[in-house]
Design an enzyme around this catalytic site. Structure first.
Site: not given
Ligand code: GLP
Length: 255
Positions: A78, A149, A151, A156
């Protein structure tokens, strides 16, 4: 490591460091196997904090000359929309700094959705992104984190099983979680491009990373709640080769 399992999502309880080593080993094998068969390994990558120890481990091996990732092809999950092409806060810039430049991956072998497109252009770009994944032969191994959440990528809550790469609006929690990188929630882009759930589930292997007490609740929901769009990470349980690496803090009471 202590492997336990739910029906289709294998849970491996370990440390962040050992998970990074195990996954780096698996990636090294994929790359070597690809070379033997005369094709490039295709890796799906994620941003966020969760994969950083893995990228550190891959960079260390590259530096020491024990891993050559230079002929891999990569696709990131993404990217934010609404940033200038070279914005240092873009996922492309973060991937350069945390992985690509450190393992000698040439820019033309890496794919990250563009961050500088308007809606009309984004739809076409998303279609082309799907085609590029297909043309590369599909993703061999997709690295994933889980958002607070539930995702995956920027899919989302509300994202369905059949979604493909597309423009999405970020959820409130996601905007809040990104606030520090953008000088406050007000500066966080509200829209993004993300691979869809269907795109993600087509990867041949899924490797999911979740560490620390902040992930405890969403790990529990991912493993226990009904599979569906309310918690997109639950769809990972429908994949035949999905593994979730957690530490004791993220697994909480299930230990
Ligand atoms: C982000 C990214 C995701 C990521 C997730 C968790 O916003 N878009 O691809 O896996 O949130 O992030 P983190 O690893 O910092 O908890």
């Amino acid at each position: 490591m202590t492997p336990t399992s739910t029906p289709t999502l294998e849970v491996v309880t370990t440390t962040e460091r050992d998970a990074a080593r195990a996954l780096a080993d698996e990636i090294a094998e994929l790359v070597a196997d690809g070379r033997r068969r005369g094709r490039s390994a295709v890796l799906g990558l994620a941003t966020g904090r969760s994969p950083l120890a893995l990228y550190e481990e891959l960079a260390r091996r590259a530096r020491e000359g024990t891993l050559d990732l230079s002929d891999a092809i990569t696709f990131n999950l993404d990217e934010y929309l609404g940033l200038p092409a070279d914005d240092p806060r873009s996922f492309r810039a973060r991937m350069r700094a945390t992985l690509f430049e450190r393992v000698g991956l040439r820019e033309d072998r890496t794919h990250v959705p563009r961050c500088d497109l308007r809606t009309a252009e984004a739809a076409l770009h998303a279609e082309i992104y799907e085609r590029e994944i297909a043309r590369a032969g599909g993703i061999d191994l997709q690295v994933l984190g889980i958002g607070r959440n539930g995702h995956i990528g920027f899919n989302e809550p509300g994202s369905g099983r059949d979604t493909r790469t597309r423009e999405v609006e970020l959820a409130r929690e996601t905007v809040e979680d990104a606030a520090s990188a953008f000088g406050g929630a007000g500066g966080v882009p509200r829209r993004a491009l993300t691979m869809g759930i269907a795109t993600i589930l087509e990867a041949r292997r899924l490797r999911v990373l979740a560490f620390g007490p902040g992930k405890r609740e969403i790990v529990r929901r991912t493993l226990e709640e009904g599979i569906g769009p309310a918690v997109p990470a639950t769809f990972l349980r429908e994949h035949g080769d999905a593994r979730l690496y957690v530490d004791a803090a993220a697994l909480g009471a299930r230990l």
